[in-house]
Design an enzyme around this catalytic site. Sequence first.
Site, PDB file in Angstrom:
ATOM      1  N   ASP A   1       1.088  -1.210   0.102  1.00 43.19           N
ATOM      2  CA  ASP A   1      -0.110   0.062   0.024  1.00 43.19           C
ATOM      3  C   ASP A   1       0.739   1.313   0.121  1.00 43.19           C
ATOM      4  OD1 ASP A   1      -2.276   1.747   0.248  1.00 43.19           O
ATOM      5  OD2 ASP A   1      -1.781   1.750   2.528  1.00 43.19           O
TER       6      ASP A   1
ATOM      7  N   GLU B   1      -0.248   4.869   0.899  1.00 39.78           N
ATOM      8  CA  GLU B   1      -0.577   5.847   2.131  1.00 39.78           C
ATOM      9  C   GLU B   1      -0.622   5.230   3.154  1.00 39.78           C
ATOM     10  OE1 GLU B   1      -3.323   9.218   0.592  1.00 39.78           O
ATOM     11  OE2 GLU B   1      -3.667   7.416  -0.641  1.00 39.78           O
TER      12      GLU B   1
END
Lengths: 197, 197
Positions: free
Chosen positions: A7, A9
């Site tokens: 991922d 953020e």
Amino acid sequence: MKIVCLDMEGVLTPEIWIRVAERTGIRELRLTTRDEPDYDQLMRRRLSLLRKRGITLRRIQGIIASMRPLAGAGGFLSRLRGKVPVAVLSDTYYEFAMPLMKKLGYPVLFCNGLSTDRRGFIADYHLRQPNGKREAVLAFKRMGFRVAAAGDSYNDLAMLRAADRGVLFNPPPKIAEECRSLRTTDSYPGLLKELLR
Amino acid sequence: MKIVCLDMEGVLTPEIWIRVAERTGIRELRLTTRDEPDYDQLMRRRLSLLRKRGITLRRIQGIIASMRPLAGAGGFLSRLRGKVPVAVLSDTYYEFAMPLMKKLGYPVLFCNGLSTDRRGFIADYHLRQPNGKREAVLAFKRMGFRVAAAGDSYNDLAMLRAADRGVLFNPPPKIAEECRSLRTTDSYPGLLKELLR
């Protein structure tokens, strides 16, 4: 043969919308998928707010250009890329993410796109496909890879559960509690170890 | 949303086996998929030759460590990665390619693996999946990407034909002649233009 999916953020960079909320003073933009799991509802609210307050894509890009990866993220990612292929899977948009990818040495990024209107406001968002993070993991598995994945939010859970090894990185307590079957770590050395295990 | 898929040898780096042939003095190792389209037959011959001549994986890795990307490849790849996500799709092996990937700033690489025996000889090769380059392109299309791809050899043709846009980079005359339907270029500025079109 292994691939690692990260991922963006919360794992490599700060939350973009929170920074935009801070810089524009629009507190409602602080909501993320950590708070509102229905992504379409979240985005409709964001785009409507931006238009009402006169904030164009270019203005947002200016804010993002001043952001930096999380402390330690660059070194973590370099070490990881020296060992295994890495793909960043994100629900963000290429129009937002590119300055941050540059600062991380351009790892490959699979995310989504935005369109703007004549006045420069974001008119709509375009998902490459539904459940993009999970689908990417499943595609890598079909390509013959073992997949290790790391994320921090609601929108990562399907990806983490589809992977051969899913790791929560620094999740909010609520998510950590709901997902006791996933490994959890809050440091980059710990994450590196879990992903290369 | 677009992704670019690049062959490694011939597009970004020299041919590894040719360099190994030069350094070891084993002329038969010069054969590549440009010469022998049957990949399994080619690999069986290579592994048998290496064992007969006492050449271990570690020795080959030493030769590869002294190689550099093609002149101009680094700049080309940096400019491309600043515009679109890029994946390197190769029939080579992670055990061979990593020092070259490091010199190119670790673009994501989808390739294959090797196993060694106790004495350090390459015992076998392991494809992630049959037709790996083509399958990766098809997977990216299913993920909602438009795919542009570039390669130079027989083992790239299925990938180039599966892509929305396939470009031959500096191919031998025989392949260029056989594939008149594909665009052809022999410079990095030309390739950049074709891939971003």
